[in-house]
Design a protein around this motif. Structure first.
Motif, mmCIF file in Angstrom:
data_model
loop_
_atom_site.group_PDB
_atom_site.id
_atom_site.type_symbol
_atom_site.label_atom_id
_atom_site.label_comp_id
_atom_site.label_asym_id
_atom_site.label_seq_id
_atom_site.Cartn_x
_atom_site.Cartn_y
_atom_site.Cartn_z
ATOM 1 N N MET A 190 0.842 -1.185 0.000
ATOM 2 C CA MET A 190 0.000 0.000 0.000
ATOM 3 C C MET A 190 0.880 1.240 0.000
ATOM 4 S SD MET A 190 -2.669 1.433 2.831
ATOM 5 C CE MET A 190 -4.119 0.533 2.429
ATOM 6 N N MET A 191 0.475 2.259 -0.728
ATOM 7 C CA MET A 191 1.221 3.502 -0.804
ATOM 8 C C MET A 191 0.945 4.356 0.441
ATOM 9 S SD MET A 191 1.143 6.501 -3.747
ATOM 10 C CE MET A 191 -0.347 5.822 -4.363
ATOM 11 N N ASP A 192 2.008 4.999 0.982
ATOM 12 C CA ASP A 192 1.836 5.920 2.100
ATOM 13 C C ASP A 192 1.211 7.215 1.590
ATOM 14 O OD1 ASP A 192 3.070 4.113 3.746
ATOM 15 O OD2 ASP A 192 5.016 5.120 3.693
ATOM 16 N N PHE A 193 0.355 7.826 2.411
ATOM 17 C CA PHE A 193 -0.206 9.121 2.058
ATOM 18 C C PHE A 193 -0.679 9.827 3.308
ATOM 19 C CE2 PHE A 193 -3.799 6.271 2.044
ATOM 20 C CZ PHE A 193 -4.833 7.010 2.613
ATOM 21 N N GLU A 194 -0.919 11.129 3.160
ATOM 22 C CA GLU A 194 -1.436 11.953 4.248
ATOM 23 C C GLU A 194 -2.674 12.664 3.735
ATOM 24 O OE1 GLU A 194 -0.138 15.940 6.686
ATOM 25 O OE2 GLU A 194 1.422 14.518 6.100
ATOM 26 N N PHE A 195 -3.736 12.680 4.532
ATOM 27 C CA PHE A 195 -4.969 13.345 4.161
ATOM 28 C C PHE A 195 -5.383 14.254 5.309
ATOM 29 C CE2 PHE A 195 -9.633 13.527 4.032
ATOM 30 C CZ PHE A 195 -9.802 14.058 2.768
ATOM 31 N N SER A 196 -5.471 15.542 5.034
ATOM 32 C CA SER A 196 -5.869 16.506 6.054
ATOM 33 C C SER A 196 -7.080 17.274 5.556
ATOM 34 C CB SER A 196 -4.734 17.497 6.326
ATOM 35 O OG SER A 196 -3.597 16.819 6.783
ATOM 36 N N THR A 197 -7.979 17.588 6.460
ATOM 37 C CA THR A 197 -9.151 18.377 6.095
ATOM 38 C C THR A 197 -9.299 19.544 7.058
ATOM 39 O OG1 THR A 197 -10.666 17.112 7.479
ATOM 40 C CG2 THR A 197 -10.375 16.353 5.218
ATOM 41 N N SER A 198 -10.129 20.477 6.658
ATOM 42 C CA SER A 198 -10.408 21.616 7.525
ATOM 43 C C SER A 198 -11.464 21.234 8.560
ATOM 44 C CB SER A 198 -10.897 22.787 6.685
ATOM 45 O OG SER A 198 -12.146 22.459 6.120
ATOM 46 N N ASN A 199 -11.670 22.120 9.507
ATOM 47 C CA ASN A 199 -12.709 21.888 10.509
ATOM 48 C C ASN A 199 -14.102 22.114 9.945
ATOM 49 O OD1 ASN A 199 -10.864 21.291 12.500
ATOM 50 N ND2 ASN A 199 -10.649 23.413 13.116
ATOM 51 N N THR A 200 -14.200 22.967 8.938
ATOM 52 C CA THR A 200 -15.488 23.319 8.351
ATOM 53 C C THR A 200 -15.407 23.213 6.842
ATOM 54 O OG1 THR A 200 -15.857 24.904 10.137
ATOM 55 C CG2 THR A 200 -17.232 25.125 8.189
ATOM 56 N N ILE A 201 -16.387 22.569 6.266
ATOM 57 C CA ILE A 201 -16.506 22.500 4.817
ATOM 58 C C ILE A 201 -17.904 22.992 4.459
ATOM 59 C CG2 ILE A 201 -16.509 20.996 2.794
ATOM 60 C CD1 ILE A 201 -14.647 19.105 4.375
ATOM 61 N N LEU A 202 -17.976 24.013 3.617
ATOM 62 C CA LEU A 202 -19.255 24.585 3.211
ATOM 63 C C LEU A 202 -19.597 24.134 1.805
ATOM 64 C CD1 LEU A 202 -18.682 28.239 4.441
ATOM 65 C CD2 LEU A 202 -19.858 26.392 5.630
#
Length: 75
Positions: A1-13
């Motif tokens: 499996m490929m390593d990756f990083e996924f980040s999101t904001s606290n709010t998505i409109l």
């Protein structure tokens, strides 16, 4: 499996016209913004919203998805 990083904001409109509120939202977080967009992304409405709320901004046009190391190099 490929390593990756996924980040999101606290709010998505979501919704029609929400991009017009970017400046007002940014104003609650500070006075400047870094806009990261694809080379062909249409960001005129976003830029107009930032300008209308007196947010200083820089635009970085990139090819492909941004990765953390690219952003850290710029900052």
């Amino acid at each position: 499996m490929m390593d990756f990083e996924f980040s999101t904001s606290n709010t998505i409109l979501f919704g029609a016209g929400k991009i017009r509120s970017v400046g007002k939202i940014a104003r609650t977080l500070g006075r400047s913004a870094l806009v990261i967009a694809g080379k062909h992304a249409e960001i005129e409405t976003l830029i107009a919203s930032l300008k209308s709320d007196s947010i200083f901004f820089e635009v970085l046009r990139i090819h492909g998805e941004p990765i953390l190391s690219t952003i850290q190099t710029i900052l």
